[in-house]
Design a protein around this motif. Structure first.
Motif, PDB file in Angstrom:
ATOM      1  N   ARG A  65      17.853 -33.616  25.311  1.00 25.44           N
ATOM      2  CA  ARG A  65      17.424 -34.551  26.345  1.00 25.44           C
ATOM      3  C   ARG A  65      17.742 -35.986  25.931  1.00 25.44           C
ATOM      4  NH1 ARG A  65      13.877 -32.212  29.999  1.00 25.44           N
ATOM      5  NH2 ARG A  65      13.087 -30.153  29.401  1.00 25.44           N
ATOM      6  N   ILE A  66      18.025 -36.828  26.902  1.00 21.20           N
ATOM      7  CA  ILE A  66      18.212 -38.249  26.610  1.00 21.20           C
ATOM      8  C   ILE A  66      16.845 -38.897  26.484  1.00 21.20           C
ATOM      9  CG2 ILE A  66      18.976 -40.458  27.551  1.00 21.20           C
ATOM     10  CD1 ILE A  66      21.462 -39.224  28.495  1.00 21.20           C
ATOM     11  N   ARG A  67      16.550 -39.345  25.278  1.00 26.25           N
ATOM     12  CA  ARG A  67      15.250 -39.955  25.004  1.00 26.25           C
ATOM     13  C   ARG A  67      15.202 -41.413  25.416  1.00 26.25           C
ATOM     14  NH1 ARG A  67      12.230 -37.717  21.007  1.00 26.25           N
ATOM     15  NH2 ARG A  67      10.708 -39.267  21.699  1.00 26.25           N
ATOM     16  N   ALA A  68      16.348 -42.081  25.362  1.00 25.81           N
ATOM     17  CA  ALA A  68      16.409 -43.499  25.738  1.00 25.81           C
ATOM     18  C   ALA A  68      17.854 -43.865  26.021  1.00 25.81           C
ATOM     19  CB  ALA A  68      15.851 -44.386  24.633  1.00 25.81           C
ATOM     20  N   GLU A  69      18.032 -44.895  26.853  1.00 28.94           N
ATOM     21  CA  GLU A  69      19.370 -45.339  27.221  1.00 28.94           C
ATOM     22  C   GLU A  69      19.320 -46.829  27.520  1.00 28.94           C
ATOM     23  OE1 GLU A  69      22.518 -43.613  30.366  1.00 28.94           O
ATOM     24  OE2 GLU A  69      20.893 -44.780  31.258  1.00 28.94           O
ATOM     25  N   GLY A  70      20.385 -47.526  27.129  1.00 30.12           N
ATOM     26  CA  GLY A  70      20.461 -48.943  27.462  1.00 30.12           C
ATOM     27  C   GLY A  70      21.379 -49.687  26.523  1.00 30.12           C
ATOM     28  N   THR A  71      21.398 -51.007  26.654  1.00 29.36           N
ATOM     29  CA  THR A  71      22.131 -51.848  25.711  1.00 29.36           C
ATOM     30  C   THR A  71      21.390 -51.863  24.375  1.00 29.36           C
ATOM     31  OG1 THR A  71      20.911 -53.831  26.329  1.00 29.36           O
ATOM     32  CG2 THR A  71      22.875 -53.313  27.627  1.00 29.36           C
ATOM     33  N   ARG A  72      22.032 -52.394  23.348  1.00 27.36           N
ATOM     34  CA  ARG A  72      21.351 -52.492  22.056  1.00 27.36           C
ATOM     35  C   ARG A  72      20.061 -53.290  22.196  1.00 27.36           C
ATOM     36  NH1 ARG A  72      19.973 -55.588  18.108  1.00 27.36           N
ATOM     37  NH2 ARG A  72      20.655 -57.391  19.302  1.00 27.36           N
ATOM     38  N   ARG A  73      20.123 -54.392  22.917  1.00 28.27           N
ATOM     39  CA  ARG A  73      18.948 -55.223  23.092  1.00 28.27           C
ATOM     40  C   ARG A  73      17.839 -54.473  23.813  1.00 28.27           C
ATOM     41  NH1 ARG A  73      16.714 -59.270  20.703  1.00 28.27           N
ATOM     42  NH2 ARG A  73      18.780 -60.216  20.486  1.00 28.27           N
ATOM     43  N   GLU A  74      18.193 -53.728  24.849  1.00 29.33           N
ATOM     44  CA  GLU A  74      17.195 -52.967  25.590  1.00 29.33           C
ATOM     45  C   GLU A  74      16.562 -51.872  24.739  1.00 29.33           C
ATOM     46  OE1 GLU A  74      19.178 -53.516  30.045  1.00 29.33           O
ATOM     47  OE2 GLU A  74      19.639 -51.753  28.813  1.00 29.33           O
ATOM     48  N   LEU A  75      17.374 -51.200  23.933  1.00 29.97           N
ATOM     49  CA  LEU A  75      16.844 -50.131  23.090  1.00 29.97           C
ATOM     50  C   LEU A  75      15.917 -50.689  22.011  1.00 29.97           C
ATOM     51  CD1 LEU A  75      20.019 -47.890  22.729  1.00 29.97           C
ATOM     52  CD2 LEU A  75      17.949 -47.366  24.017  1.00 29.97           C
ATOM     53  N   VAL A  76      16.323 -51.778  21.411  1.00 30.42           N
ATOM     54  CA  VAL A  76      15.466 -52.404  20.395  1.00 30.42           C
ATOM     55  C   VAL A  76      14.139 -52.826  21.016  1.00 30.42           C
ATOM     56  CG1 VAL A  76      15.224 -54.443  18.931  1.00 30.42           C
ATOM     57  CG2 VAL A  76      17.332 -53.102  18.866  1.00 30.42           C
ATOM     58  N   GLY A  77      14.189 -53.282  22.264  1.00 33.88           N
ATOM     59  CA  GLY A  77      12.971 -53.691  22.938  1.00 33.88           C
ATOM     60  C   GLY A  77      11.989 -52.555  23.144  1.00 33.88           C
ATOM     61  N   LEU A  78      12.490 -51.321  23.177  1.00 28.17           N
ATOM     62  CA  LEU A  78      11.603 -50.172  23.378  1.00 28.17           C
ATOM     63  C   LEU A  78      10.617 -49.994  22.232  1.00 28.17           C
ATOM     64  CD1 LEU A  78      14.091 -47.480  24.734  1.00 28.17           C
ATOM     65  CD2 LEU A  78      12.390 -48.759  26.025  1.00 28.17           C
ATOM     66  N   VAL A  79      11.029 -50.369  21.034  1.00 29.20           N
ATOM     67  CA  VAL A  79      10.145 -50.197  19.878  1.00 29.20           C
ATOM     68  C   VAL A  79       9.514 -51.517  19.447  1.00 29.20           C
ATOM     69  CG1 VAL A  79      11.347 -48.156  19.041  1.00 29.20           C
ATOM     70  CG2 VAL A  79      12.098 -50.392  18.267  1.00 29.20           C
ATOM     71  N   GLY A  80       9.738 -52.558  20.245  1.00 24.33           N
ATOM     72  CA  GLY A  80       9.029 -53.813  20.038  1.00 24.33           C
ATOM     73  C   GLY A  80       9.441 -54.600  18.819  1.00 24.33           C
TER      74      GLY A  80
END
Length: 312
Positions: free
Chosen positions: A214-229
Motif C-alpha cells: 500500500r502507498i503509505r504517503a505521497e508527495g514532494t520531499r517537503r510535503e513528506l517531511v511535513g508529515l512527520v513534523g
C-alpha cells in the motif's frame, strides 16, 4: 484525466495465493515529471511496475497511458512505454550500436531510422565512443547506460526505470542521473524505483512510499517531511550581542538557542526563513561569520512510516 497526465493508476491490486502483494495502489505522473516509488524489499514495488508496464496482469484496478486503458494485451500502450528492467537486457556478443539497432527494429523503426536513432541514443547516454565495442567488453556502468538507451529508442512518453543505478560506479551513476534529469526536462514522464535515498531526493518531483503493498504517503520531499513534523535547522556562527531574543520574535522561527558563538534556529522552511534570520542578525548588530542549513531528509520519513531503512 488532466491534460498533461501520461500515466494514471487507480486501485491496482495483485495477490499471489494468500499473499496480498499490491492493495489499492494509485498515483499519476505528468509529462516532464519524475515520480519515485520507494519501498522496503518485498513490499510491492516490483509487482506494481510490472503491472504498469504490461508484463503482469492485475487482479483489479486500472492503468491509463496517455489517457487510454493499458493492459498486458495492449499493443498501443506498450509502444508508449520504455521499460528498463533492473536486469540487463542486452546481447553481450553484439556491439553497443548493434544492440540498439536490433531493439529499434523490434520497436517497428525502419532500417534507416533504426540506424539514425541508435546513433542519437548513443549520444544521449554518452557511449558514442564505445559504439563499436561488444557489450561484454563494457563496464557495468556503461552496460546500465546502454540498457537505458534501449528503452529510449522509440521516444516513449513514459519511461519506467527499475533500479537504474544498481551496482554501478559513482561516475556512471552521475552520468545516468544526468541523463534521466535531461529526459524529464524534455517532457518525458518517468517512473523510477531506487534503493538510494539520495537519488530519490535529487531526481524525483514526487515520491510514493510503499509498505506491505500500500502507498503509505505521497508527495514532494517537503510535503513528506511535513508529515512527520521535522523542521529545518539553520546554524549561525556569530560575533556580537545576544541574537536569540530577536530571532524568537520572528514568526518563521519555531525555536532558537545560542551557545559559545553558535546559534541554532529551527524553522519550517529554511529557504524562506533565512533572509529574515540574517536580517534580524544585522538589525541586532550581530556579525554572521558562517551559515549552515540542514534540511530533514527522506530517510527519516521512510523510517517513520515503514519502521525500516530503504535497504532493509
Amino acid at each position: 484525466m488532466a491534460q498533461d497526465e501520461i500515466l494514471t493508476c487507480r486501485e491496482l491490486r495483485k495477490t499471489f495465493g494468500d499473499l496480498v502483494a499490491v492493495a489499492d495502489v494509485g498515483f499519476t505522473i505528468a509529462a516532464g515529471e519524475t515520480y519515485g516509488l520507494l519501498d522496503p524489499n518485498g513490499a510491492g514495488k516490483t509487482t506494481t511496475i510490472s503491472m504498469i508496464a504490461g508484463i503482469l496482469d492485475r487482479d483489479g484496478g486500472e492503468v491509463l497511458v496517455c489517457g487510454r486503458p493499458h493492459s498486458p494485451s495492449s499493443t498501443w500502450g506498450k509502444r508508449r512505454i520504455g521499460y528498463v528492467p533492473q536486469e540487463l537486457a542486452l546481447y553481450p556478443d553484439l556491439t553497443a550500436r548493434e544492440n540498439l539497432r536490433f531493439f529499434a527494429r523490434l520497436h517497428g523503426l525502419g532500417r534507416a531510422e533504426a540506424r539514425r536513432r541508435a546513433d542519437e541514443v548513443l549520444a544521449v547516454v554518452g557511449l558514442t565512443d564505445r559504439a563499436g565495442d561488444a557489450v561484454k567488453e563494457l563496464s557495468g556502468g556503461m552496460k546500465r547506460r546502454l540498457n537505458i538507451g534501449a528503452g529510449l529508442l522509440h521516444r516513449p512518453p513514459l519511461l519506467i526505470l527499475d533500479e537504474p543505478t544498481a551496482g554501478v560506479d559513482p561516475q556512471s551513476r552521475h552520468a545516468i542521473l544526468e541523463s534521466v534529469a535531461a529526459l524529464a526536462g524534455e517532457g518525458a514522464a518517468i517512473l523510477c524505483t531506487t534503493h538510494y535515498m539520495e537519488e530519490a531526493e535529487r531526481l524525483c518531483d514526487r515520491i510514493g512510499i510503499l509498505d506491505h503493498g500500500r502507498i503509505r504517503a505521497e508527495g514532494t520531499r517537503r510535503e513528506l517531511v511535513g508529515l512527520v513534523g521535522e523542521l529545518d535547522r539553520i546554524t549561525l556562527t556569530v560575533e556580537g550581542p545576544r541574537l536569540v531574543p530577536s530571532l524568537l520574535a520572528l514568526p518563521e522561527v519555531r525555536e532558537a538557542t545560542g551557545h559559545e558563538g553558535r546559534v541554532e534556529v529551527m524553522v519550517e522552511d529554511a529557504g524562506r526563513a533565512l533572509p529574515r534570520v540574517l536580517g534580524a542578525a544585522s538589525d541586532a548588530g550581530v556579525t554572521v561569520r558562517a551559515v549552515e542549513v540542514h534540511e530533514p531528509n527522506l530517510e527519516s520519513v521512510f523510517l517513520h512510516l515503514t519502521g525500516k531503512a530503504l535497504r532493509d
